[in-house]
Design an enzyme around this catalytic site. Structure first.
Site, PDB file in Angstrom:
ATOM      1  N   GLU A  93      -6.086   7.235  -1.371  1.00 44.66           N
ATOM      2  CA  GLU A  93      -6.080   6.030  -0.530  1.00 44.66           C
ATOM      3  C   GLU A  93      -6.706   4.843  -1.265  1.00 44.66           C
ATOM      4  OE1 GLU A  93      -4.368   5.478   1.919  1.00 44.66           O
ATOM      5  OE2 GLU A  93      -3.853   7.498   2.519  1.00 44.66           O
ATOM      6  N   HIS A 148       1.552   4.313  -2.981  1.00 45.66           N
ATOM      7  CA  HIS A 148       1.475   5.779  -2.892  1.00 45.66           C
ATOM      8  C   HIS A 148       2.633   6.403  -3.675  1.00 45.66           C
ATOM      9  CE1 HIS A 148      -1.871   6.563  -0.256  1.00 45.66           C
ATOM     10  NE2 HIS A 148      -1.383   5.867   0.759  1.00 45.66           N
ATOM     11  N   HIS A 161       0.846  -1.202   0.000  1.00 46.57           N
ATOM     12  CA  HIS A 161       0.000   0.000   0.000  1.00 46.57           C
ATOM     13  C   HIS A 161       0.883   1.255   0.000  1.00 46.57           C
ATOM     14  CE1 HIS A 161      -3.440   2.595   1.301  1.00 46.57           C
ATOM     15  NE2 HIS A 161      -2.477   3.236   1.943  1.00 46.57           N
ATOM     16  N   GLU A 162       1.895   1.248   0.862  1.00 45.79           N
ATOM     17  CA  GLU A 162       2.777   2.424   0.956  1.00 45.79           C
ATOM     18  C   GLU A 162       3.572   2.619  -0.330  1.00 45.79           C
ATOM     19  OE1 GLU A 162       2.304   4.452   3.221  1.00 45.79           O
ATOM     20  OE2 GLU A 162       1.060   3.147   4.449  1.00 45.79           O
TER      21      GLU A 162
HETATM   22 ZN   LIG Z   1      -2.367   5.212   2.455  1.00 44.47          ZN
END
Ligand SMILES: [Zn+2]
Length: 270
Positions: free
Chosen positions: A199, A141, A137-138
């Site tokens: 997100e 980004h 997830h990171e």
């Molecule tokens: Zn996030």
């Protein structure tokens, strides 16, 4: 503060005659980019080395070699997939450290500089599959240029920006104790929450990356259930701009179903 409408932001950027909107190669979404990925990576690199040196001085850097090895093993596999999805990131100097900070958090700066906090490892006790979901997830980004996008907003709004509004812990560090970091646009951007849209994008790309790396997408669901129940898990990155945890877990279930075949194919190859 309400997020400016994108058209307005693009117009504002255009009239500043500095840049225009760029189309993200992964999502196809138009992003207002006053700061390029390369610029974001460069200032992140600076902020990251200061932060790592500070952590080293405070004896808060990679205090457990086995933990570091575990985290590196997982991030290596995800980074390999990230480089396939966005080939120019092969030039990034990817790096990960475990910081001894008692907060449930992890992040990946533009340019691939990552950290995971001992607070996350201790309070959530993630399985490898769950930790892979966090890191994927990171990493997403960063792949999706979210930091450069936020830095663009910081630059645009800088004059009107009250530092106090966004102060607090970058990553659990008290800014006043980390000299020189406070005025870095990279650091400011890191403290700003991502938009809900960002997100959701990171959730979707992250679960896909992790599946391609051979990590079970169903772990995104169990990770979120753990996050929801963990005391003190209210970190800016993980909860502030996200939809309610229940809504997010439901979205994760749908994504997990979608990427099960990708995971099963990746598992067979390993
Ligand atoms: Zn996030």
């Amino acid at each position: 503060m309400k997020r400016p409408k994108r058209a307005f932001l693009c117009l504002a950027l255009a009239t500043s005659a500095l840049t225009a909107c760029a189309t993200n190669p992964i999502t196809g979404r138009s992003q207002a980019m006053l700061v390029s990925d390369a610029q974001a990576a460069q200032s992140s690199q600076q902020a990251y080395s200061q932060l790592v040196s500070e952590a080293h001085r405070e004896r808060a850097l990679d205090t457990n070699p086995a933990t570091l090895e575990r985290v590196r093993g997982i991030t290596d596999r995800i980074v390999a997939q990230a480089q396939i999805l966005r080939p120019e990131t092969r030039n990034w100097r990817w790096e990960v450290h475990v910081l001894k900070v008692n907060e449930v958090n992890a992040w990946c700066m533009a340019g691939g500089k990552m950290a995971v906090y001992t607070g996350l490892l201790e309070k959530i006790a993630p399985s490898d599959d769950e930790l892979a979901q966090v890191m994927a997830h990171e990493i997403s980004h960063a792949l999706l240029s979210h930091q450069a996008e936020k830095m663009s907003r910081v630059q645009l709004q800088r004059t009107g920006l009250q530092l106090g509004m966004i102060a607090g812990a970058i990553a659990g560090y008290n800014l006043s104790t980390v000299a020189g970091l406070a005025d870095s646009a990279a650091t400011l951007a890191l403290q700003l929450p991502n938009s809900r849209e960002a997100e959701s994008e990171a959730d979707a790309v992250g679960i896909q990356l992790a599946a391609r790396a051979g990590y079970d997408p169903r772990a995104a669901v169990s990770l979120w259930e753990k996050m929801m129940h963990a005391a003190g898990a209210r970190s800016p990155e993980w909860l502030s701009t996200h939809p309610s945890p229940e809504t997010r877990i439901a979205a994760m279930r749908t994504l997990a179903d979608k990427y099960m075949p990708v995971y099963q194919a990746a598992s067979r190859r390993q």
